[in-house]
Write a protein that holds these residues in place. Structure first.
Motif, PDB file in Angstrom:
ATOM      1  N   ARG A 877      76.573  80.738 -28.410  1.00  0.00           N
ATOM      2  CA  ARG A 877      77.127  82.041 -28.781  1.00  0.00           C
ATOM      3  C   ARG A 877      78.652  82.066 -28.726  1.00  0.00           C
ATOM      4  O   ARG A 877      79.274  83.008 -29.223  1.00  0.00           O
ATOM      5  CB  ARG A 877      76.561  83.130 -27.857  1.00  0.00           C
ATOM      6  N   LEU A 878      79.258  81.082 -28.132  1.00  0.00           N
ATOM      7  CA  LEU A 878      80.718  81.060 -28.034  1.00  0.00           C
ATOM      8  C   LEU A 878      81.309  80.554 -29.349  1.00  0.00           C
ATOM      9  O   LEU A 878      80.976  79.457 -29.812  1.00  0.00           O
ATOM     10  CB  LEU A 878      81.159  80.153 -26.885  1.00  0.00           C
ATOM     11  N   ASP A 879      82.183  81.350 -29.951  1.00  0.00           N
ATOM     12  CA  ASP A 879      82.924  80.888 -31.127  1.00  0.00           C
ATOM     13  C   ASP A 879      84.408  81.098 -30.863  1.00  0.00           C
ATOM     14  O   ASP A 879      84.833  81.469 -29.766  1.00  0.00           O
ATOM     15  CB  ASP A 879      82.457  81.600 -32.396  1.00  0.00           C
ATOM     16  N   GLY A 880      85.194  80.849 -31.877  1.00  0.00           N
ATOM     17  CA  GLY A 880      86.637  80.912 -31.699  1.00  0.00           C
ATOM     18  C   GLY A 880      87.131  82.264 -31.240  1.00  0.00           C
ATOM     19  O   GLY A 880      88.142  82.364 -30.531  1.00  0.00           O
ATOM     20  N   SER A 881      86.420  83.334 -31.604  1.00  0.00           N
ATOM     21  CA  SER A 881      86.860  84.669 -31.204  1.00  0.00           C
ATOM     22  C   SER A 881      86.710  84.896 -29.710  1.00  0.00           C
ATOM     23  O   SER A 881      87.287  85.833 -29.154  1.00  0.00           O
ATOM     24  CB  SER A 881      86.066  85.733 -31.969  1.00  0.00           C
ATOM     25  N   GLY A 882      85.932  84.040 -29.053  1.00  0.00           N
ATOM     26  CA  GLY A 882      85.735  84.190 -27.618  1.00  0.00           C
ATOM     27  C   GLY A 882      86.759  83.455 -26.787  1.00  0.00           C
ATOM     28  O   GLY A 882      86.670  83.459 -25.557  1.00  0.00           O
ATOM     29  N   ILE A 883      87.708  82.799 -27.419  1.00  0.00           N
ATOM     30  CA  ILE A 883      88.762  82.065 -26.698  1.00  0.00           C
ATOM     31  C   ILE A 883      90.094  82.749 -26.988  1.00  0.00           C
ATOM     32  O   ILE A 883      90.521  82.841 -28.143  1.00  0.00           O
ATOM     33  CB  ILE A 883      88.798  80.587 -27.133  1.00  0.00           C
ATOM     34  N   ASP A 884      90.739  83.236 -25.967  1.00  0.00           N
ATOM     35  CA  ASP A 884      92.020  83.909 -26.126  1.00  0.00           C
ATOM     36  C   ASP A 884      93.132  82.880 -26.295  1.00  0.00           C
ATOM     37  O   ASP A 884      93.252  81.938 -25.497  1.00  0.00           O
ATOM     38  CB  ASP A 884      92.326  84.786 -24.908  1.00  0.00           C
ATOM     39  N   ARG A 885      93.934  83.069 -27.331  1.00  0.00           N
ATOM     40  CA  ARG A 885      95.095  82.196 -27.568  1.00  0.00           C
ATOM     41  C   ARG A 885      96.342  83.068 -27.666  1.00  0.00           C
ATOM     42  O   ARG A 885      96.363  84.059 -28.408  1.00  0.00           O
ATOM     43  CB  ARG A 885      94.912  81.400 -28.865  1.00  0.00           C
ATOM     44  N   LEU A 886      97.343  82.716 -26.931  1.00  0.00           N
ATOM     45  CA  LEU A 886      98.602  83.456 -26.964  1.00  0.00           C
ATOM     46  C   LEU A 886      99.683  82.539 -27.528  1.00  0.00           C
ATOM     47  O   LEU A 886     100.127  81.596 -26.866  1.00  0.00           O
ATOM     48  CB  LEU A 886      98.979  83.916 -25.546  1.00  0.00           C
ATOM     49  N   PRO A 887     100.119  82.774 -28.764  1.00  0.00           N
ATOM     50  CA  PRO A 887     101.148  81.889 -29.342  1.00  0.00           C
ATOM     51  C   PRO A 887     102.489  82.083 -28.638  1.00  0.00           C
ATOM     52  O   PRO A 887     102.801  83.158 -28.127  1.00  0.00           O
ATOM     53  CB  PRO A 887     101.208  82.338 -30.804  1.00  0.00           C
ATOM     54  N   SER A 888     103.245  81.038 -28.630  1.00  0.00           N
ATOM     55  CA  SER A 888     104.566  81.104 -28.016  1.00  0.00           C
ATOM     56  C   SER A 888     105.473  82.036 -28.823  1.00  0.00           C
ATOM     57  O   SER A 888     105.351  82.154 -30.041  1.00  0.00           O
ATOM     58  CB  SER A 888     105.200  79.714 -27.958  1.00  0.00           C
TER      59      SER A 888
END
Length: 925
Positions: A877-888
């Protein structure tokens, strides 16, 4: 799942497990193994959860050969294709097929490289690596035999092949075993089979102890170093105060078991290692554990399991573990207290200690206690393999490294009180073990030297007939109450009465039945001896009465009640017999006549109860003289009865007739026993959503998270049978899981066990709990399972097995956590690829093709193991939307004319997910 050819079996080897230990004491252990006998190209095989197409594949297994190895005895672990030379394989080929002396092989096609001369009965760890180079097929094979448990493969394999094989394998979708030329008693045992993309996926060792006192020494006299350290580190201890060891009632009875243990008197007895500071000070993690048996009162009990310095003003400000009747800062009672001292603490103040929740101290029973500490200051306490809660924490320190250890003193505590009772299997590890690892250490058993049964027990009817042999049950008991049977064969010889037993002697493994014939009226005294010798004299029982006297008469009753399911109506027979004066055979004592016969029942095993036996619809009393009944005896002296018993156990039915008139003075007696077993077991799993698939809100537990189960033993009328679990050797129930979903997924064992029957879920006994038991279980995977209860013994009191109503859907189980690693941070493609690559301020940039960022995410269970089923079907059930990414928002290096880092505006593309291995997901963007 694994599929096997006929004749293969998974066997319980917990009494003699497959266990590999490396030079630093780290171990891999398998208590359940696949035993391969016979020959087949696919003796056992299974598909992988997903096809593997990577460049490097690792495989490992524990192996042990039993029998007589002869040239070309063969068992190979194959990938993709099973036949000879069709794919890479490794395993056993005795004496290089007849052309050498080595026995373990690795190959890519028909030709192999070899290593190591096998010793039958020894366990080996085999690890293979198959690799690809520029070609998309495996062209390199390496084999390690008994490698060290390091995080990376040793540089020099035991055997190696490098070539372009005739039969090329580029993808792997299935694995299995092939056997050839095994015959007679030859068998190949395999355990802990693992397949993975990394060495650490298949070589997972538990750390070895820094110190291990198994207390197996006898005749202690205070000689320096006489308490042997069996960890191999030679940190031997010295006994003081007249400490003795005993073998009478070990924590794990039987052979193998925990064998001898230290018997501490509570006054002077102790064990000291004065050099413990050398190996304990400076540690950044530790586990200390032991089996303990407290014989002191729970009142005013501050007795110590171990401590590492002199008491200091009553403070627990050193490494130690003890009982505490009245907890101080946690407001609990009967707690266990664990403490540490580190190099960041003040010697004269509390550093870090915890108190468990109330009710953890026990009296007159074995208890396994462990504590762990890590440099972040966290202390955990485990009782009987499970972590227990804490009621409070004292001290503000506990971080840093262990310090202040002056000595190790076993049987001593921070309050100065010495331990009273048993201590055994005392171990220290230089790491914080997981709950599963602590449980495994707790369950370790060892062969016991010179160890015989506690006693021989003879169970007899109390009365026999001179015209017919009496049956006597013989048990080799491992403890005083015979709640555990001795597991090794024992030869029992009957000496009284002499020459009347069949067979004599008899070999007993647990229990068996023999016959005793006495042809003249007499009362005889039973006696027997054992080899190896029993620790205590023979004990005899007739029903619940302890007596070795057995009376034989010329006439009496033969009572026959079949073993049956509790609550069912069964036909019983009472036969009146007498000895014929001429033939000395049994003939009818009554014929076509009605006689008054008194009947009563007795609880035999268990020795008491609350429910009555009924005959022909009327309840019987449980003591003589019983209830008088008119019985009609037919022409052969048989009277029929209908009997019902709504509980379980072994029951004795007694009969007595006293003559009158012409037969005045005639007394006929007799008895017979029967076993009533439960009809089934029922399970209650609170909060179980009984999921049939993946849906929002239907998660039951995280993988590896405990969940409670209550079990009840029931009769045919669905009523609870309160005597279940109260037998002299208490019957128990185990749960067997089956995988419901994902189909074809991984099914690891279910952890946990039921507590004692008759206790509530807090461990408190009470009559309202009889026939039921609670337990905490955990399943360390993702998915949905079913649970089926069954008897641990496999046969209730030696009769038949009892199964339960399976709970068809337990779950859904979901990951407890995710672990994310940055495999490749990615490279930005410069605008100008000159000698010194650069880009203009404000220039749009992107990732360099082939160098995009790569994250690897593992779905984890409680305890950190990978949940392999997570990547199967809808459970993923984990896809890319479930991973938080904070760009520099700023460059990390380049700055503007005013010295401030240059601003960056980044737009992140959606993440692409794939599956690298079961439970492991790469993400790129």
């Amino acid at each position: 799942p694994w599929q096997g050819a006929a004749g293969q079996s998974v066997i319980d080897t917990s009494a003699n497990p497959l266990e590999f230990v490396d030079s630093e004491g780290r171990r891999i252990r398998s208590a359940t193994t696949l035993e391969i006998v016979g020959n087949n190209d696919e003796i056992a095989s299974r598909p992988l959860n997903e096809t593997f197409s990577g460049d490097t594949l690792f495989l490992s297994m524990l192996v042990r050969f039993t029998g007589d190895p002869t040239n070309n005895d063969f068992v190979g672990f194959w990938i993709e294709r099973p036949s000879f030379g069709a794919s890479p394989q490794f395993g056993l080929k005795v004496n290089e097929g007849g052309s050498g002396t080595d026995d373990f092989f690795v190959r890519l096609d028909q030709n192999a490289d070899y290593s190591t001369d096998i010793v039958p009965g020894e366990t080996y760890l085999l690890v293979a690596q198959y690799s690809k180079s520029t070609d998309n097929f495996f062209n390199s094979a390496k084999l390690w035999v008994n490698p060290e448990c390091n995080v990376n493969p040793p540089p020099n394999p035991s055997a190696e092949r490098n070539l372009s094989p005739n039969n090329r394998v580029s993808e792997v979708s299935s694995v299995g075993f092939r056997s050839e030329n095994l015959s007679g008693s030859d068998a190949f045992e395999i355990g802990q089979v693992a397949v993975g993309a990394r060495w650490r996926d298949v070589v997972r060792c538990s750390p070895g102890p820094l110190l291990e006192y198994r207390m197996e020494q006898t005749g202690l006299n205070g000689t320096a170093g006489e308490i042997l350290d069996t960890s191999g580190n030679n940190r031997h201890g010295t006994s003081f105060g007249g400490l003795a060891t005993s073998i009478e009632s070990p924590a794990i009875p039987g052979n193998p078991g925990t064998c001898r243990y230290g018997d501490f008197d509570g006054t002077n007895d102790r064990i000291i290692d004065s050099d413990a500071g050398d190996y304990l000070n400076g540690l950044e993690a530790i586990t200390v554990m032991a089996w303990v048996y407290n014989t002191a009162s729970l009142s005013g009990n501050d007795r110590g399991i171990f401590f590492t310095d002199d008491p200091s003003g009553g403070r627990d400000n050193r490494l130690g573990l003890r009982y505490d009747t009245q907890g101080f800062f946690g407001n609990g009672s009967n707690v266990i207290k664990a403490s540490v001292f580190t190099d960041e603490c003040n010697l004269n103040q509390e550093c870090r200690q915890v108190e468990t929740v109330s009710g953890q101290m026990v009296q007159n029973q074995w208890q396994h206690i462990a504590m762990t500490w890590t440099t972040d200051g966290e202390i955990k306490v485990f009782v009987n393999g499970s972590q227990v809660g804490t009621s409070g924490t004292q001290g503000t320190g506990g971080t840093g490294a262990l310090a202040g250890v002056e000595r190790l003193e076993v049987g001593f505590g921070a309050k100065g009180q010495r331990w009273q009772g048993g201590i055994d299997e005392f171990r220290i590890f230089g790491v914080a073990l997981t709950e599963a690892e602590i449980m495994a250490e707790m369950n370790r058993a060892f062969p016991c030297s010179g160890f015989g049964p506690n006693h021989i027990r003879l169970t007899h009817p109390g009365q026999g007939l001179t015209c017919s042999p009496a049956e006597v049950t013989v048990e080799a008991c491992a403890n005083d109450d015979c709640s555990t049977l001795f597991s090794d064969p024992v030869e029992v010889t009957f000496s009284s009465p002499a020459n009347n037993w069949v067979p004599n002697p008899v070999t007993v493994k647990g229990q068996t039945d023999v016959q005793l014939s006495v042809t003249q009226p007499n009362t005889v005294t039973l006696e027997a001896s054992a080899a190896p010798s029993a620790q205590n004299p023979t004990r005899c029982f007739s029903g619940s009465v302890e007596t070795c006297e057995l009376t034989f008469l010329d006439s009496g009753f033969v009572v026959d009640v079949p073993d049956h399911v509790s609550g069912s109506l069964v036909s019983a027979k009472i036969t009146a017999v007498r000895k014929d004066d001429e033939s000395e055979r049994c003939v009818p004592g009554f014929s076509d006549e009605t006689k008054e016969v008194s009947l009563w029942s007795q609880y035999s095993n268990p020795s008491s109860g609350t429910l009555a036996v009924s005959v022909d619809g009327s309840a019987l009393s449980t003591s003589a003289p019983g209830s008088a009944r008119s019985l009609q005896f037919d022409s052969v002296g048989v009277a029929d009865l209908e009997l019902r018993y709504p509980d379980v156990g072994r029951i004795t039915l007694n009969a007595r007739h006293e003559g009158s008139g012409e037969s005045a003075g005639l007394v006929m007696t007799g008895n017979g026993s029967f076993v009533a077993r439960p009809a089934y077991f029922s399970l209650d799993i609170p909060g179980n959503p009984a999921a049939t698939g993946v849906a929002e809100g239907n998660v039951f537990r995280s993988a590896g998270e405990p969940f409670p189960v209550t079990i009840s033993a029931r009769n045919v009328d669905d009523d609870i049978t309160p005597n279940f679990g109260r037998e002299s050797a208490p019957e128990g129930v185990e749960l067997t899981p089956s995988l419901v979903a994902p189909v074809g997924g991984f099914l690891p064992p279910l952890g946990g066990s039921f507590r004692n029957f008759g206790e509530d879920c807090n461990g408190d006994p009470g009559p309202g709990n009889n026939g039921t038991a609670c337990g905490d279980f955990e399943w360390p995977e993702v998915g949905i399972i079913s649970l089926e209860p069954s008897l641990v013994s496999g046969a209730y009191l030696g009769t038949e097995n009892v199964l339960g109503n399976a709970v068809a859907n337990v779950g859904r189980f979901a990951p407890a956590d995710f672990d994310m690693q940055i495999v490749d941070a990615g490279d930005v493609e410069p605008y100008c690829s000159a000698a010194n690559s650069f880009a203009y301020i404000g220039q749009d940039l992107g990732w360099s093709p082939g160098s995009e960022p790569l994250l690897e995410v593992e779905a984890l269970a409680v305890g950190g193991t990978v949940t392999r089923n997570y990547t199967s079907g809808s459970f993923l059930r984990l896809d890319g939307s479930g991973i938080d990414r904070l760009p520099s928002v700023a460059d990390e290096l380049a700055s503007g004319t005013e010295g401030a880092l240059l601003p960056v505006v980044a737009t992140l593309d959606p993440m692409a997910r794939s599956v690298f291995a079961p439970g492991v997901m790469p993400f790129t963007f």
